[in-house]
Design a protein around this motif. Structure first.
Motif: not given
Length: 81
Positions: A16-18, A41-43, A79-80
């Motif tokens: 799961s990539f966020r 905001g996409k997952v 991802l931040t």
């Protein structure tokens, strides 16, 4: 009837990539193949395998690389900025 014991099939990892706040033209790639838009905001949830390489490009520049491991079966990547 073949009674030879069957080897269990390995379970397939999932990832799961966020995207939690990275702005710009953000895209997720499987190796060098574009997978999907990865805007803030996409997952994105994917079935994957050990050793698969997932890349994130921000404004067409490689910004992040994640390599899938065998365990755990559910892997989370964030991802931040």
């Amino acid at each position: 009837l073949d009674k030879t014991p069957q080897k269990p099939q390995p379970q397939q990892p999932q990832a799961s990539f966020r995207n939690n706040g990275v702005l710009g033209n953000v895209e997720l790639f499987y190796e060098e193949t574009r997978w999907d838009d990865f805007s803030n905001g996409k997952v994105l949830n994917v079935n994957t395998f050990e050793g698969h390489v997932w890349n994130v490009r921000v404004n067409n520049k490689l910004a992040y690389t994640w390599v899938i491991s065998a365990q755990p079966l559910m892997q989370n990547y964030e991802l931040t900025p």
